[in-house]
Write an enzyme that holds these catalytic residues in place. Structure first.
Site, short mmCIF file in Angstrom:
data_model
loop_
_atom_site.label_atom_id
_atom_site.label_comp_id
_atom_site.label_asym_id
_atom_site.label_seq_id
_atom_site.Cartn_x
_atom_site.Cartn_y
_atom_site.Cartn_z
N CYS A 91 -34.61 -47.57 65.06
CA CYS A 91 -33.33 -48.22 64.84
C CYS A 91 -33.45 -49.66 65.34
O CYS A 91 -33.71 -49.89 66.53
CB CYS A 91 -32.23 -47.47 65.60
SG CYS A 91 -30.63 -48.26 65.39
N GLY A 92 -33.24 -50.61 64.46
CA GLY A 92 -33.45 -52.02 64.82
C GLY A 92 -32.36 -52.58 65.70
O GLY A 92 -32.63 -53.17 66.75
N HIS A 93 -31.09 -52.38 65.30
CA HIS A 93 -30.03 -52.93 66.15
C HIS A 93 -30.07 -52.23 67.50
O HIS A 93 -29.83 -52.85 68.54
CB HIS A 93 -28.64 -52.76 65.48
CG HIS A 93 -27.98 -51.46 65.81
ND1 HIS A 93 -28.10 -50.32 65.06
CD2 HIS A 93 -27.23 -51.11 66.89
CE1 HIS A 93 -27.44 -49.34 65.64
NE2 HIS A 93 -26.90 -49.79 66.74
N HIS A 225 -29.61 -43.79 54.00
CA HIS A 225 -29.08 -45.16 54.00
C HIS A 225 -29.13 -45.73 52.60
O HIS A 225 -30.20 -45.71 51.96
CB HIS A 225 -29.92 -46.07 54.90
CG HIS A 225 -30.09 -45.59 56.31
ND1 HIS A 225 -30.97 -44.59 56.66
CD2 HIS A 225 -29.49 -45.97 57.46
CE1 HIS A 225 -30.89 -44.39 57.97
NE2 HIS A 225 -30.00 -45.21 58.48
N ASP A 250 -23.05 -49.62 58.70
CA ASP A 250 -23.62 -50.38 59.81
C ASP A 250 -22.77 -51.64 59.99
O ASP A 250 -22.44 -52.32 59.01
CB ASP A 250 -25.07 -50.75 59.51
CG ASP A 250 -25.83 -51.13 60.76
OD1 ASP A 250 -25.20 -51.56 61.74
OD2 ASP A 250 -27.07 -50.97 60.77
N CYS A 254 -28.43 -54.43 60.17
CA CYS A 254 -29.34 -53.29 60.14
C CYS A 254 -30.79 -53.75 60.20
O CYS A 254 -31.31 -54.33 59.24
CB CYS A 254 -29.10 -52.43 58.89
SG CYS A 254 -29.96 -50.84 58.99
N GLY A 255 -31.43 -53.45 61.34
CA GLY A 255 -32.79 -53.94 61.56
C GLY A 255 -33.82 -53.26 60.68
O GLY A 255 -34.68 -53.93 60.07
N THR A 256 -33.74 -51.93 60.59
CA THR A 256 -34.73 -51.24 59.74
C THR A 256 -34.41 -51.52 58.27
O THR A 256 -35.31 -51.59 57.43
CB THR A 256 -34.77 -49.73 60.04
OG1 THR A 256 -33.43 -49.20 60.00
CG2 THR A 256 -35.35 -49.46 61.42
O1 PYC Z 1 -30.42 -51.41 62.83
O2 PYC Z 1 -32.07 -50.16 62.10
C1 PYC Z 1 -30.90 -50.35 62.34
C2 PYC Z 1 -29.93 -49.27 62.06
C3 PYC Z 1 -30.18 -48.05 61.52
C4 PYC Z 1 -28.97 -47.39 61.44
C5 PYC Z 1 -28.00 -48.21 61.94
N1 PYC Z 1 -28.61 -49.37 62.32
#
Ligand code: PYC
Length: 333
Positions: A91-93, A225, A250, A254-256
């Protein structure tokens, strides 16, 4: 005041999206690797996840991270990601939130102007470079796991929508990337319920008709997603409405998802290595990213994404369970 379970946490948000960083009360999870520990958690700790994520302690768009001892010597901390959706591989965030919390609480050795935090995640090792000034984590740049476009120009048949075209890309989770205009909806928060419904229907169709699986880890599979692109999104700046299972958006870019989007744009020949890419969330917050190299993921060509964002601590808490509480694992309305 009575409690049969007490968990300490530092709550934060990354560009609007919460991360509840659980710093105490969860014993080391069994497993030789963080992927094994995630598998153990899926099988044995779902009640703990729901206790922390669902109402009344959480809410329908809640997200968090369980801090763990790392399973490898080159990492500072291990992380198991928790969400209303389940246990994510990455999870990026959440990682930006974790790195900020580790620095600002002194849980890692802090150096200024930059502190490097290496995190052992179920999807692999990720490195966070935290810009620190006067003890404050100002922003975090994350080098993510190898990311790749799994399929370009795919299509599924979705009840009520007909044939929907998408690209499938992986950036730590799988993302079906869909032009919002192609399903006849505007990029407008007033239409969020329609966008979410369409996202959940597309996810269900993808998982039934063309389920993605990571070539190097069969436990990472399925699409939870859907990254809806706003009109005008391109390889320099994109805006997204990120619909996530079981029914939320999100709040961060969303990082990923940003990593998956950059891998998709690269595979389409639109984003060269090193070029800056800005990804904007449904609430208008931003991550800035770039691809910094090539790699491989389970034998297939991949790229190495980086992205930067900011997080802020919102509180500290001890989450408790009164033995008479009728909802010991929370509830979903
Ligand atoms: O930031 O990767 C992310 C992420 C995944 C689901 C919610 N945020």
């Amino acid at each position: 005041m009575r409690s049969v379970r007490t968990l300490s946490a530092v709550d934060s948000h990354t560009e609007g999206m919460p991360t509840r960083v659980v710093t105490g009360g969860v014993p080391p999870i069994p497993g030789a690797t963080m992927a094994d520990r995630r598998r153990f958690a899926v099988d044995n700790l779902d009640g703990l996840r729901r206790f922390l994520m669902d109402e009344p302690r959480g809410h329908p768009a809640m997200s968090g991270a369980l801090l763990q001892p790392p399973s490898r010597e080159d990492a500072d901390w291990g992380v198991v990601y928790i969400e209303v959706s389940g246990f994510l591989p990455m999870c990026g965030h959440g990682t930006i939130g974790v790195a900020t919390v580790l620095v600002e609480t002194g849980m890692v050795e802090v150096t200024e102007p930059e502190t490097i935090v290496r995190l052992d995640t179920p999807a692999g090792l990720v490195e966070a470079r935290v810009a620190v000034r006067d003890g404050r984590a100002e922003h975090v740049t994350l080098r993510n796991v190898p990311s790749f476009a799994a399929e370009l120009g795919a299509a599924v048949t979705v009840p009520g929508l007909g044939e929907v075209g998408y690209d499938m890309a992986y950036g730590g989770n799988f993302y079906a990337i869909v032009d919002l205009a192609s399903i006849g909806l505007p990029f407008d928060r007033a239409r969020k319920d329609d966008i979410l419904r369409a996202g959940l229907d597309i996810m269900a169709a993808v998982n039934e008709q063309n389920r993605p699986v990571h070539p190097g880890d069969p436990l990472i599979g399925g699409c939870k997603h859907v990254q809806f692109l706003a009109p005008g999104s391109d390889a320099r700046r994109s805006r997204n409405a990120m619909a996530i299972h079981p029914g939320w958006f999100d709040r961060s870019p969303c990082g990923t998802g940003t990593s998956a989007r950059m891998a998709q744009l690269h595979a389409r020949g639109e984003l060269p290595l090193g070029a800056e890419f800005v990804n904007e969330s449904f609430i208008g917050t931003r991550f800035t990213g770039r691809l910094v190299g090539t790699a491989e993921a389970g034998g297939r060509p991949a790229v190495v994404p980086e992205f930067s964002g900011r997080a802020w601590i919102t509180g500290t808490a001890n989450y408790m369970l009164d033995p008479a509480d009728p909802f010991p694992e929370g509830f979903v309305l």
